[in-house]
Design a protein around this motif. Structure first.
Motif: not given
Length: 199
Positions: A53-65, A110-111
């Motif tokens: 609902d707040r459009r703030t979601v963490p994801l790991w193992k992303q190329k831009s991380g 992992q992600a």
């Protein structure tokens, strides 16, 4: 772990249609490829929107991380293949450093990791849309990527994806309100359980 012998339902990762920061269109193009090249499998394929609902979601193992730090997206979109042949679900995420395809359980570990330990503002939800429905209903004029008429990120080289009914409905797919849009909305843990156990 991923089973030996599983064949990707898309072209090789390097030859997939891909534009950075346009994950929703990248997944639409993957669905289009499966529909054209493997129509017998399209019923096993889903577009998965990740947001809250707040459009703030963490994801790991992303190329831009950076290192072991998550990327905080307003939303992200991946493709899910619920393979009846293998009794297993696989994730296609062209923005991930993980394998593509990647076993859902491994991707989850992992992600996604876990919402436990995160502040509630970062808890993830997902909207799961069958590929055929996604191809028929999704539309984007890419206006969300412009500010004062200037592109935030360069757009894909092909025309905008539109339907007879709409030129822009991206917000309906990002919304995690079950009464809005198409598909089914899950809490993250429900999604993982549903697509790892119900095969």
């Amino acid at each position: 772990m991923q089973r030996d012998g599983y064949q990707s339902i898309t072209s090789s990762r390097d030859s997939c249609v891909y534009t950075s920061c346009y994950c929703e269109e990248n997944v639409w193009k993957l669905c289009e490829y499966v529909s054209a090249q493997s129509p017998h499998l399209v019923g096993e394929v889903y577009a998965v929107f990740i947001s809250n609902d707040r459009r703030t979601v963490p994801l790991w193992k992303q190329k831009s991380g950076h290192g072991n730090e998550p990327v905080i997206w307003d939303y992200h979109v991946i493709l899910l293949h619920k393979s009846s042949q293998w009794g297993q679900s696989f994730i296609y995420d062209l923005d991930s450093v993980l394998a593509c395809p990647c076993d859902l359980q491994l991707y989850a570990e992992q992600a996604f990791r876990s919402d436990q330990g995160l502040k509630p503002a970062f808890w993830r939800k997902v909207r799961v849309i069958p590929a055929e429905m996604f191809l028929k209903t999704f539309a984007s004029d890419r206006s969300h990527m412009k500010k004062a008429g200037v592109w935030h990120k360069p757009p894909p080289p092909y025309p905008c994806i539109q339907t007879p009914e709409s030129g822009m409905n991206l917000d309906d797919f990002i919304s995690m309100d079950p009464s809005v849009g198409v598909g089914n909305v899950f809490f993250l843990s429900e999604f993982i359980q549903h697509f790892t156990e119900n095969l």
